[in-house]
Design an enzyme around this catalytic site. Structure first.
Site, mmCIF file in Angstrom:
data_model
loop_
_atom_site.group_PDB
_atom_site.id
_atom_site.type_symbol
_atom_site.label_atom_id
_atom_site.label_comp_id
_atom_site.label_asym_id
_atom_site.label_seq_id
_atom_site.Cartn_x
_atom_site.Cartn_y
_atom_site.Cartn_z
ATOM 1 N N ARG A 30 -39.406 42.793 -24.431
ATOM 2 C CA ARG A 30 -40.833 42.770 -24.739
ATOM 3 C C ARG A 30 -41.594 43.634 -23.743
ATOM 4 O O ARG A 30 -41.213 43.760 -22.585
ATOM 5 C CB ARG A 30 -41.366 41.336 -24.702
ATOM 6 C CG ARG A 30 -40.970 40.499 -25.912
ATOM 7 C CD ARG A 30 -41.552 39.101 -25.867
ATOM 8 N NE ARG A 30 -41.050 38.357 -24.729
ATOM 9 C CZ ARG A 30 -41.685 38.187 -23.593
ATOM 10 N NH1 ARG A 30 -42.917 38.661 -23.429
ATOM 11 N NH2 ARG A 30 -41.135 37.511 -22.620
ATOM 12 N N TYR A 88 -37.519 46.558 -30.963
ATOM 13 C CA TYR A 88 -36.707 45.521 -30.320
ATOM 14 C C TYR A 88 -37.354 44.130 -30.317
ATOM 15 O O TYR A 88 -38.533 43.970 -30.000
ATOM 16 C CB TYR A 88 -36.427 45.915 -28.858
ATOM 17 C CG TYR A 88 -35.255 45.156 -28.254
ATOM 18 C CD1 TYR A 88 -33.953 45.603 -28.451
ATOM 19 C CD2 TYR A 88 -35.440 43.991 -27.516
ATOM 20 C CE1 TYR A 88 -32.871 44.912 -27.913
ATOM 21 C CE2 TYR A 88 -34.369 43.291 -26.976
ATOM 22 C CZ TYR A 88 -33.087 43.764 -27.178
ATOM 23 O OH TYR A 88 -32.023 43.077 -26.654
ATOM 24 N N LYS A 148 -42.615 35.826 -31.895
ATOM 25 C CA LYS A 148 -43.633 35.654 -30.851
ATOM 26 C C LYS A 148 -45.034 35.955 -31.386
ATOM 27 O O LYS A 148 -46.002 35.284 -31.032
ATOM 28 C CB LYS A 148 -43.329 36.566 -29.661
ATOM 29 C CG LYS A 148 -41.945 36.381 -29.094
ATOM 30 C CD LYS A 148 -41.753 34.999 -28.531
ATOM 31 C CE LYS A 148 -40.303 34.805 -28.128
ATOM 32 N NZ LYS A 148 -40.100 33.613 -27.314
ATOM 33 N N HIS A 169 -43.769 27.481 -26.840
ATOM 34 C CA HIS A 169 -42.529 28.199 -26.516
ATOM 35 C C HIS A 169 -41.496 27.168 -26.048
ATOM 36 O O HIS A 169 -41.180 27.076 -24.870
ATOM 37 C CB HIS A 169 -42.834 29.221 -25.408
ATOM 38 C CG HIS A 169 -41.732 30.199 -25.126
ATOM 39 N ND1 HIS A 169 -41.585 30.822 -23.914
ATOM 40 C CD2 HIS A 169 -40.738 30.683 -25.917
ATOM 41 C CE1 HIS A 169 -40.544 31.642 -23.958
ATOM 42 N NE2 HIS A 169 -40.009 31.576 -25.157
ATOM 43 N N SER A 193 -39.122 32.854 -20.693
ATOM 44 C CA SER A 193 -38.073 33.667 -21.305
ATOM 45 C C SER A 193 -36.856 33.781 -20.384
ATOM 46 O O SER A 193 -37.009 34.004 -19.180
ATOM 47 C CB SER A 193 -38.624 35.059 -21.593
ATOM 48 O OG SER A 193 -39.760 34.946 -22.424
ATOM 49 N N CYS A 242 -34.850 31.500 -19.318
ATOM 50 C CA CYS A 242 -34.772 30.448 -18.303
ATOM 51 C C CYS A 242 -34.053 29.200 -18.808
ATOM 52 O O CYS A 242 -34.189 28.124 -18.223
ATOM 53 C CB CYS A 242 -36.161 30.097 -17.786
ATOM 54 S SG CYS A 242 -36.863 31.403 -16.764
ATOM 55 N N ASP A 280 -36.274 28.015 -29.393
ATOM 56 C CA ASP A 280 -37.286 28.899 -28.803
ATOM 57 C C ASP A 280 -38.730 28.500 -29.101
ATOM 58 O O ASP A 280 -39.592 28.694 -28.265
ATOM 59 C CB ASP A 280 -37.042 30.343 -29.286
ATOM 60 C CG ASP A 280 -37.742 31.390 -28.425
ATOM 61 O OD1 ASP A 280 -37.657 31.297 -27.194
ATOM 62 O OD2 ASP A 280 -38.380 32.294 -28.981
ATOM 63 N N ARG A 312 -28.889 40.857 -26.593
ATOM 64 C CA ARG A 312 -29.105 39.647 -27.402
ATOM 65 C C ARG A 312 -28.165 39.584 -28.594
ATOM 66 O O ARG A 312 -27.639 40.599 -29.055
ATOM 67 C CB ARG A 312 -30.549 39.634 -27.923
ATOM 68 C CG ARG A 312 -31.624 39.640 -26.827
ATOM 69 C CD ARG A 312 -32.363 38.351 -26.762
ATOM 70 N NE ARG A 312 -33.214 38.249 -25.578
ATOM 71 C CZ ARG A 312 -33.883 37.159 -25.255
ATOM 72 N NH1 ARG A 312 -33.833 36.081 -26.011
ATOM 73 N NH2 ARG A 312 -34.617 37.106 -24.162
HETATM 74 P P1 GTP Z 1 -35.585 33.308 -24.368
HETATM 75 O O1 GTP Z 1 -34.760 33.484 -25.603
HETATM 76 O O2 GTP Z 1 -35.818 34.605 -23.643
HETATM 77 O O3 GTP Z 1 -36.866 32.597 -24.590
HETATM 78 O O4 GTP Z 1 -34.674 32.532 -23.288
HETATM 79 P P2 GTP Z 1 -34.065 31.062 -23.127
HETATM 80 O O5 GTP Z 1 -35.025 30.202 -22.382
HETATM 81 O O6 GTP Z 1 -33.542 30.546 -24.412
HETATM 82 O O7 GTP Z 1 -32.875 31.365 -22.099
HETATM 83 P P3 GTP Z 1 -31.298 31.135 -22.247
HETATM 84 O O8 GTP Z 1 -30.940 29.707 -22.537
HETATM 85 O O9 GTP Z 1 -30.767 32.153 -23.177
HETATM 86 O O10 GTP Z 1 -30.796 31.448 -20.765
HETATM 87 C C1 GTP Z 1 -30.988 32.662 -20.131
HETATM 88 C C2 GTP Z 1 -30.030 32.826 -18.967
HETATM 89 O O11 GTP Z 1 -30.098 31.711 -18.077
HETATM 90 C C3 GTP Z 1 -28.577 32.935 -19.427
HETATM 91 O O12 GTP Z 1 -27.964 33.980 -18.715
HETATM 92 C C4 GTP Z 1 -27.996 31.609 -19.031
HETATM 93 O O13 GTP Z 1 -26.623 31.705 -18.741
HETATM 94 C C5 GTP Z 1 -28.819 31.177 -17.824
HETATM 95 N N1 GTP Z 1 -28.907 29.687 -17.735
HETATM 96 C C6 GTP Z 1 -29.218 28.841 -18.738
HETATM 97 N N2 GTP Z 1 -29.153 27.547 -18.338
HETATM 98 C C7 GTP Z 1 -28.802 27.572 -17.027
HETATM 99 C C8 GTP Z 1 -28.574 26.557 -16.047
HETATM 100 O O14 GTP Z 1 -28.684 25.351 -16.296
HETATM 101 N N3 GTP Z 1 -28.242 26.971 -14.792
HETATM 102 C C9 GTP Z 1 -28.110 28.310 -14.479
HETATM 103 N N4 GTP Z 1 -27.786 28.628 -13.230
HETATM 104 N N5 GTP Z 1 -28.317 29.298 -15.389
HETATM 105 C C10 GTP Z 1 -28.658 28.941 -16.639
HETATM 106 C C1 SPV Z 2 -38.490 35.774 -25.165
HETATM 107 O O1 SPV Z 2 -38.661 36.822 -24.495
HETATM 108 O O2 SPV Z 2 -39.034 34.698 -24.842
HETATM 109 C C2 SPV Z 2 -37.589 35.781 -26.333
HETATM 110 C C3 SPV Z 2 -37.009 37.057 -26.756
HETATM 111 O O3 SPV Z 2 -37.361 34.737 -26.911
HETATM 112 S S1 SPV Z 2 -38.098 38.006 -27.736
HETATM 113 O O4 SPV Z 2 -37.996 37.511 -29.116
HETATM 114 O O5 SPV Z 2 -37.669 39.402 -27.666
HETATM 115 O O6 SPV Z 2 -39.449 37.854 -27.271
HETATM 116 MN MN MN Z 3 -38.473 32.993 -26.010
#
Ligand code: GTP
Ligand code: SPV
Ligand code: MN
Length: 613
Positions: free
Chosen positions: A73, A215, A224, A244, A266, A268, A291, A390
């Site tokens: 983004r 993207y 979003k 979110h 994001s 996290c 999400d 992704r």
């Molecule tokens: P968006 O799709 O961007 O909104 O992200 P999201 O909040 O769904 O994040 P996602 O669960 O995909 O995690 C992003 C990164 O954080 C990945 O590389 C995970 O491996 C890492 N991660 C997720 N949960 C944990 C955790 O409990 N501990 C640690 N150390 N890393 C984590």
């Molecule tokens: C985020 O950035 O929080 C996402 C990925 O979930 S995107 O759809 O590209 O914004």
């Molecule tokens: Mn997101």
């Protein structure tokens, strides 16, 4: 289907106007069929943008490599163009809507030359359900059409719901790369330079105009742009919440069920928490969404959540069979991968996938041949997969998808989690003392900026209130007010006890060697179990100046976490919190001026007093 066959006159007129402005070679109204999906993929294979993965290893799946300027983004180029600048507020970029439309119309002029204009009718939420919102996206990217097929419900069935005069959010999208006569993409990802990208929202007229990026959240406009930025404005006006947030279903060993949502910025941990496999025996977690959550009050006074999406657009790096087996299962087939590595045997690869790459060479996300890595780690800046690579996969392929995930009535929420990446100060878990205290804590959430956004601040902690900093379609001060109002409404209705309890979590606290103290992932179930019990007024706890924390023995320690580690994870760092609060008073809250609700100032004074007490 042809434009002339459209039964909705407003839609037909809007499409014809777009056609006259963007002058594509042809226009196609998408039907949403599997054949159409296959055609889109075929077009991108023929133009050299897609690589078909090995049919035995990853059936029905393809890999794309985007342009290095188009990998996440672009918050700097994202606009909330309300009539008044103050209505966009201090956390959003603003341009006068008339001026922005003028600038963008000039960019859209002829922008689809040499391409096909696709018209995608889509529904966020189950088609025809009362809670769903319909949008129509115009795009010149077959990659976007294919992704929208997975992420939303698309096609003729949505047109049926729209009828002859139904409401839809009009969404313009062009990658901003017209083709000259005979010119082909020829393997080059089409997009415009960063300074020409615009991701624009017109909240009063409920319109979305996106230009120059192909993207993710910049281009899949249901996600979003509609389900968060525009929906947050609708939610404010209509008394509900567009957040979110992941939505999970959790069952304890006694078979009791609760639903929990969680807002983390994001990259996290939402996808990971939503698909978690508990290490605690007898517990079970299932996924409703990963999400976005839309929540409305039910007649019983509880908040009910639905997932408006139909698929996962998940972070690839870090996903492996240990950290998230359910995601690995979800992406075994029929998946679109973007910016991952390509192995010699025709499969994808990324950092922390759990193993090195087979063979001698691998192709990285930029298309370069590199030695196949022996381990699954790469030095920073030299990654094989882009850190924001992704996967796009249908939610129905997830082995732990909850049976009620498409129920238009939604699921009743017991707890809200908020969190982020905080190496210091913020404890593993902390329950708010009240709704207002929870709103206060949500308004000051901070997190390290991740690769999900193109920014020179990656790794630095910034305030990301409610994980909505990039996604709130109006003044964030008014957004805080809206959250306070939700609590007040419940109080007035005598249903305050039905409101979700509010918790703050932090999986990312680090020790002096810069290592995570908490193992995270499946072990987060231990924290969920405490939260589950707290919702029933159980779970051993202690009152502190910042909130209600578990006693040192309330959460059973996982392997590798010493007693001293646990004490550190649950320590209330009074000096750190004093600094935190001082920063909120000096730098964060003043941004909102008189739009900051007085209730939050009162909470700020109260926590400061407790910390100094
Ligand atoms: P968006 O799709 O961007 O909104 O992200 P999201 O909040 O769904 O994040 P996602 O669960 O995909 O995690 C992003 C990164 O954080 C990945 O590389 C995970 O491996 C890492 N991660 C997720 N949960 C944990 C955790 O409990 N501990 C640690 N150390 N890393 C984590
Ligand atoms: C985020 O950035 O929080 C996402 C990925 O979930 S995107 O759809 O590209 O914004
Ligand atoms: Mn997101």
């Amino acid at each position: 289907m042809k434009v002339s066959e459209l039964k909705h006159s407003g839609l037909k007129k809007w499409v014809e106007e777009a056609q006259a402005l963007m002058t594509p070679d042809a226009v196609l109204v998408c039907d949403g069929s599997a054949a159409e999906y296959d055609r889109m993929i075929k077009i991108t294979i023929d133009s050299g943008l897609a690589t078909v993965l090995d049919e035995n290893k990853r059936p029905g799946s393809v890999l794309y490599r985007s342009d290095p300027s188009d990998v996440a983004r672009v918050e700097d180029r994202t606009y909330i163009a309300s009539k008044n600048k103050d209505d966009a507020g201090p956390t959003n970029n603003w341009i006068d809507p008339a001026e922005l439309k003028k600038t963008m119309s000039a960019l859209y002029k002829g922008s689809m030359k040499g391409r096909v204009m696709y018209v995608i009718p889509f529904s966020m939420g189950p088609v025809g359900s009362e809670i769903a919102k319909v949008g129509v996206q115009i795009t010149d990217s077959p990659y976007v059409v294919a992704n929208m097929h997975i992420m939303a419900r698309v096609g003729s069935k949505v047109l049926d719901v729209l009828g002859t005069d139904g409401f839809f959010v009009p969404c313009f999208h062009s990658v901003g790369k017209p083709l000259a006569a005979g010119e082909k993409d020829n393997g080059t990802w089409p997009c415009a330079p960063i300074s020409n990208k615009y991701i624009s929202h017109f909240p009063e007229t409920r319109e979305i105009w996106s230009y120059g990026s192909g993207y993710g959240g910049n281009a899949l406009l249901g996600k979003k742009c509609l389900a968060l930025r525009i929906a947050s404005v609708l939610a404010r006006d209509e008394g509900w919440l567009a957040e979110h947030m992941l939505i999970l279903k959790i069952t304890n060993p006694q078979g009791e069920v609760k639903y929990i949502t969680g807002a983390f910025p994001s990259a996290c941990g939402k996808t990971n928490l939503a698909m978690l496999i508990p290490t605690l025996p007898g517990w079970k977690v299932e996924t409703v969404g990963d999400d976005i959550a839309w929540m409305k009050f039910g007649k019983d006074g509880r908040l009910y959540a639905i997932n408006p999406e139909a698929g996962f657009f998940g972070v690839a790096p870090g996903t492996n069979n240990e950290s998230n087996r359910n995601a690995m299962e979800s992406i075994k087939k029929n998946t679109i991968f973007t910016n991952c590595g390509l192995t010699e045997d025709g499969d994808i690869w990324w950092e922390m996938i759990g193993h090195g790459a087979p063979g001698k060479e691998i192709i990285d996300w930029k298309g370069n041949r590199r030695p196949a890595p022996q381990s699954d780690k790469s030095p920073k800046g030299e990654e094989i997969a882009h850190p924001n690579a992704r996967f796009t996969a249908p939610a129905r392929q997830c082995p732990c998808i909850a049976k009620e995930w498409e129920d238009p009535a939604g699921v009743p929420i017991s707890a809200f989690l908020f969190g982020g990446r905080r190496p210091k100060t913020v404890p593993l878990v902390n329950q708010s003392k009240s709704w207002l205290h929870g709103v206060f804590m949500g308004s000051i959430v901070g997190s390290e900026v991740t690769a999900a956004v193109i920014s020179d601040q990656v790794g630095q902690v910034r305030r990301d209130p409610f994980a909505m900093l990039p996604f709130c379609g109006y003044n964030m001060g008014d957004y805080f007010k809206h959250w306070i109002k939700i609590g007040r409404t419940a109080e007035e209705n005598g249903t305050a006890d039905k409101l979700p309890k509010i918790f703050f979590v932090n999986w990312f606290r680090k020790n002096d060697e810069d290592k995570f103290i908490w193992p995270g992932y499946g072990e987060n179930s231990r924290v969920l179990a405490w939260i589950f019990d707290r919702c029933d007024g159980k779970g051993k706890s202690v009152d502190t100046p910042i909130g209600t924390l578990p006693t040192p023995d309330a959460i059973e320690r996982p392997a590798g976490v010493s007693e001293a580690d646990m004490a550190e994870l649950l320590r209330v760092d009074i000096e750190g919190w004093k600094k935190e609060i001082e920063d909120v008073r000096k730098n964060h809250y003043p941004k909102f001026g008189d739009r900051l609700p007085a209730e939050l100032k009162t909470e700020l004074d109260a926590i400061e007093k407790r910390l100094h007490g």
